[in-house]
Scaffold this motif. Structure first.
Motif, PDB file in Angstrom:
ATOM      1  N   GLY A 148      49.612  -1.030 -89.034  1.00 53.42           N
ATOM      2  CA  GLY A 148      48.239  -0.537 -89.127  1.00 53.42           C
ATOM      3  C   GLY A 148      47.580  -0.348 -87.769  1.00 53.42           C
ATOM      4  N   TRP A 149      48.387  -0.056 -86.748  1.00 49.31           N
ATOM      5  CA  TRP A 149      47.849   0.199 -85.410  1.00 49.31           C
ATOM      6  C   TRP A 149      47.570   1.698 -85.258  1.00 49.31           C
ATOM      7  N   TYR A 150      46.632   2.013 -84.374  1.00 51.49           N
ATOM      8  CA  TYR A 150      46.185   3.401 -84.204  1.00 51.49           C
ATOM      9  C   TYR A 150      46.908   4.093 -83.051  1.00 51.49           C
ATOM     10  N   ALA A 151      47.145   5.393 -83.218  1.00 51.09           N
ATOM     11  CA  ALA A 151      47.710   6.215 -82.142  1.00 51.09           C
ATOM     12  C   ALA A 151      46.634   7.200 -81.699  1.00 51.09           C
ATOM     13  N   SER A 152      46.303   7.154 -80.396  1.00 55.08           N
ATOM     14  CA  SER A 152      45.321   8.080 -79.857  1.00 55.08           C
ATOM     15  C   SER A 152      46.056   9.125 -79.022  1.00 55.08           C
ATOM     16  N   PHE A 153      45.878  10.397 -79.388  1.00 52.20           N
ATOM     17  CA  PHE A 153      46.607  11.474 -78.717  1.00 52.20           C
ATOM     18  C   PHE A 153      45.744  12.160 -77.669  1.00 52.20           C
ATOM     19  N   ALA A 154      46.410  12.554 -76.572  1.00 46.80           N
ATOM     20  CA  ALA A 154      45.716  13.218 -75.466  1.00 46.80           C
ATOM     21  C   ALA A 154      46.278  14.624 -75.277  1.00 46.80           C
ATOM     22  N   GLY A 155      45.872  15.273 -74.197  1.00 50.30           N
ATOM     23  CA  GLY A 155      46.310  16.638 -73.908  1.00 50.30           C
ATOM     24  C   GLY A 155      47.819  16.807 -73.824  1.00 50.30           C
ATOM     25  N   THR A 156      48.539  15.690 -73.640  1.00 56.01           N
ATOM     26  CA  THR A 156      50.006  15.736 -73.561  1.00 56.01           C
ATOM     27  C   THR A 156      50.632  16.324 -74.834  1.00 56.01           C
ATOM     28  N   ILE A 157      49.902  16.270 -75.948  1.00 55.16           N
ATOM     29  CA  ILE A 157      50.417  16.813 -77.214  1.00 55.16           C
ATOM     30  C   ILE A 157      50.570  18.335 -77.121  1.00 55.16           C
ATOM     31  N   THR A 158      49.873  18.954 -76.161  1.00 52.84           N
ATOM     32  CA  THR A 158      49.944  20.422 -76.018  1.00 52.84           C
ATOM     33  C   THR A 158      51.069  20.858 -75.073  1.00 52.84           C
ATOM     34  N   PHE A 159      51.709  19.897 -74.381  1.00 57.57           N
ATOM     35  CA  PHE A 159      52.762  20.273 -73.413  1.00 57.57           C
ATOM     36  C   PHE A 159      54.049  20.631 -74.163  1.00 57.57           C
ATOM     37  N   LYS A 160      54.640  21.738 -73.763  1.00 61.02           N
ATOM     38  CA  LYS A 160      55.833  22.234 -74.471  1.00 61.02           C
ATOM     39  C   LYS A 160      56.924  21.190 -74.647  1.00 61.02           C
ATOM     40  N   LYS A 161      57.185  20.413 -73.577  1.00 59.46           N
ATOM     41  CA  LYS A 161      58.335  19.504 -73.617  1.00 59.46           C
ATOM     42  C   LYS A 161      58.138  18.316 -74.564  1.00 59.46           C
ATOM     43  N   PRO A 213      38.207  19.666 -78.089  1.00 58.31           N
ATOM     44  CA  PRO A 213      38.537  20.548 -79.214  1.00 58.31           C
ATOM     45  C   PRO A 213      39.901  21.232 -79.071  1.00 58.31           C
ATOM     46  N   ILE A 214      40.341  21.467 -77.842  1.00 61.00           N
ATOM     47  CA  ILE A 214      41.644  22.126 -77.634  1.00 61.00           C
ATOM     48  C   ILE A 214      42.771  21.232 -78.134  1.00 61.00           C
ATOM     49  N   THR A 215      42.668  19.941 -77.817  1.00 56.84           N
ATOM     50  CA  THR A 215      43.693  18.991 -78.254  1.00 56.84           C
ATOM     51  C   THR A 215      43.662  18.850 -79.777  1.00 56.84           C
ATOM     52  N   VAL A 216      42.458  18.774 -80.347  1.00 62.06           N
ATOM     53  CA  VAL A 216      42.330  18.645 -81.806  1.00 62.06           C
ATOM     54  C   VAL A 216      42.926  19.862 -82.520  1.00 62.06           C
ATOM     55  N   ARG A 217      42.685  21.039 -81.942  1.00 60.87           N
ATOM     56  CA  ARG A 217      43.228  22.270 -82.537  1.00 60.87           C
ATOM     57  C   ARG A 217      44.753  22.199 -82.614  1.00 60.87           C
ATOM     58  N   LYS A 218      45.373  21.760 -81.517  1.00 56.62           N
ATOM     59  CA  LYS A 218      46.843  21.653 -81.487  1.00 56.62           C
ATOM     60  C   LYS A 218      47.314  20.605 -82.499  1.00 56.62           C
ATOM     61  N   MET A 219      46.605  19.479 -82.567  1.00 64.15           N
ATOM     62  CA  MET A 219      46.985  18.412 -83.497  1.00 64.15           C
ATOM     63  C   MET A 219      46.887  18.897 -84.953  1.00 64.15           C
ATOM     64  N   THR A 250      45.060  17.045 -68.582  1.00 59.12           N
ATOM     65  CA  THR A 250      44.364  18.247 -69.066  1.00 59.12           C
ATOM     66  C   THR A 250      45.275  19.037 -69.996  1.00 59.12           C
ATOM     67  N   PRO A 251      44.755  19.443 -71.156  1.00 56.19           N
ATOM     68  CA  PRO A 251      45.612  20.183 -72.101  1.00 56.19           C
ATOM     69  C   PRO A 251      45.936  21.591 -71.598  1.00 56.19           C
ATOM     70  N   GLU A 252      47.048  22.141 -72.118  1.00 57.30           N
ATOM     71  CA  GLU A 252      47.328  23.564 -71.916  1.00 57.30           C
ATOM     72  C   GLU A 252      46.198  24.353 -72.574  1.00 57.30           C
ATOM     73  N   PRO A 253      45.780  25.447 -72.079  1.00 59.49           N
ATOM     74  CA  PRO A 253      46.277  26.195 -70.916  1.00 59.49           C
ATOM     75  C   PRO A 253      45.532  25.875 -69.618  1.00 59.49           C
ATOM     76  N   PHE A 254      44.877  24.694 -69.545  1.00 55.96           N
ATOM     77  CA  PHE A 254      44.066  24.386 -68.358  1.00 55.96           C
ATOM     78  C   PHE A 254      44.707  23.372 -67.427  1.00 55.96           C
ATOM     79  N   ARG A 255      45.990  23.065 -67.641  1.00 53.15           N
ATOM     80  CA  ARG A 255      46.655  22.102 -66.764  1.00 53.15           C
ATOM     81  C   ARG A 255      46.470  22.497 -65.308  1.00 53.15           C
ATOM     82  N   GLY A 256      46.329  21.462 -64.472  1.00 52.64           N
ATOM     83  CA  GLY A 256      46.171  21.775 -63.053  1.00 52.64           C
ATOM     84  C   GLY A 256      44.739  21.597 -62.594  1.00 52.64           C
ATOM     85  N   ARG A 257      43.795  21.581 -63.541  1.00 51.54           N
ATOM     86  CA  ARG A 257      42.421  21.296 -63.119  1.00 51.54           C
ATOM     87  C   ARG A 257      41.994  19.985 -63.781  1.00 51.54           C
ATOM     88  N   PRO A 258      40.933  19.328 -63.267  1.00 54.36           N
ATOM     89  CA  PRO A 258      40.552  18.036 -63.850  1.00 54.36           C
ATOM     90  C   PRO A 258      40.167  18.183 -65.321  1.00 54.36           C
TER      91      PRO A 258
END
Length: 263
Positions: free
Chosen positions: A171-184, A225-231, A210-218
């Motif tokens: 019953g532990w929680y998983a919190s997802f970040a922008g890494t979910i949008t990375f292809k690999k 919302p970008i990460t949620v959309r991918k999820m 930072t999620p795709e397509p904005f990787r490289g900037r802070p």
């Protein structure tokens, strides 16, 4: 229904974000990101975090020491306990184990600190935010040995289906970040796909990851919302449905909207 989002882990007290705080908060608002949890990595930065949280009603705080910094300052249990009573504090963390950068000589420090943080989270009935990097087995073993708090969150979940299974069992929680949008990161998407809806959270870890397509900037809370959309795409449901579920889960973990927040 209006879709709204929440960022359950960011570092907007870091200089690169804090210098633009007004702009960040207004972008959050225009992207319907209603709340953010500003997470502690070292105790000397806590005054900044408290300042932000006390100034803005929709920003909350956590208290903890990131595993990479244990050798700098090992706070006493009493001190952590006292700080965790501060207004707007809704979590202990981040804390945990990080074997990515740590030499053998410091692992025992991380372990000791992690155990203290777990104890305080339980004593104060407050959520625990775990930083787990290249240390899944030892993090799980420690939680089982010491006894996990009722609300235990794997921040920036970096595991696979196997770790997801363990979270489900406990019953532990998983919190997802922008890494979910990375292809690999197919492993992450596979893990997300199998988790029950009530154990899923989202975060930016801004200014990092930072999620795709904005990787490289802070990164910044308004990009949630970008990460949620991918999820939502990974889970085959609408963004609205997932955002609503995550908001409910976040309230269950942190009580972000409750009036009785630490008095």
């Amino acid at each position: 229904i209006m879709t709204s989002f929440v960022d359950s882990h960011c570092h907007i007290n870091f200089p690169e974000l804090y210098q633009n705080i007004d702009s960040i908060l207004s972008k959050m608002s225009s992207n319907k990101v209603t709340h953010a949890l500003c997470v502690s990595v070292t105790l000397d930065k806590l005054p900044d975090i408290f300042k932000v949280a006390n100034k803005y009603p929709h920003i909350f705080a956590s208290v903890g020491v990131h595993p990479d910094y244990e050798d700098i300052e090992e706070p006493s249990i009493e001190e952590l306990c006292r700080l965790s009573q501060e207004n707007k504090v809704v979590a202990i963390g981040e804390t945990g184990l990080d074997y990515f950068r740590t030499g053998e000589d410091l692992i025992h420090l991380q372990q000791h600190s992690f155990e203290s943080h777990i104890t305080i989270a339980k004593e104060n009935n407050i959520a625990l935010q775990i930083h787990d990097r290249d240390a899944h087995a030892d993090v799980v073993a420690t939680l089982k040995r010491v006894g996990a708090p009722e609300r235990t969150v794997f921040h920036c979940f970096s595991g696979d289906k196997e770790l997801a299974e363990i979270l489900i069992e406990n019953g532990w929680y998983a919190s997802f970040a922008g890494t979910i949008t990375f292809k690999k990161n197919q492993d992450l998407r596979d893990a997300l796909a199998m988790l029950p809806p009530e154990l899923i959270l989202v975060e930016t870890d801004a200014p990092f990851l930072t999620p795709e397509p904005f990787r490289g900037r802070p990164n910044s809370p308004y990009l949630i919302p970008i990460t949620v959309r991918k999820m939502a795409e990974v889970r085959g449901i609408s963004e609205e449905e997932l955002a609503g579920q995550i908001t409910k889960n976040t309230e269950a973990v942190y009580g972000l909207w409750s009036d009785g927040l630490n008095g």
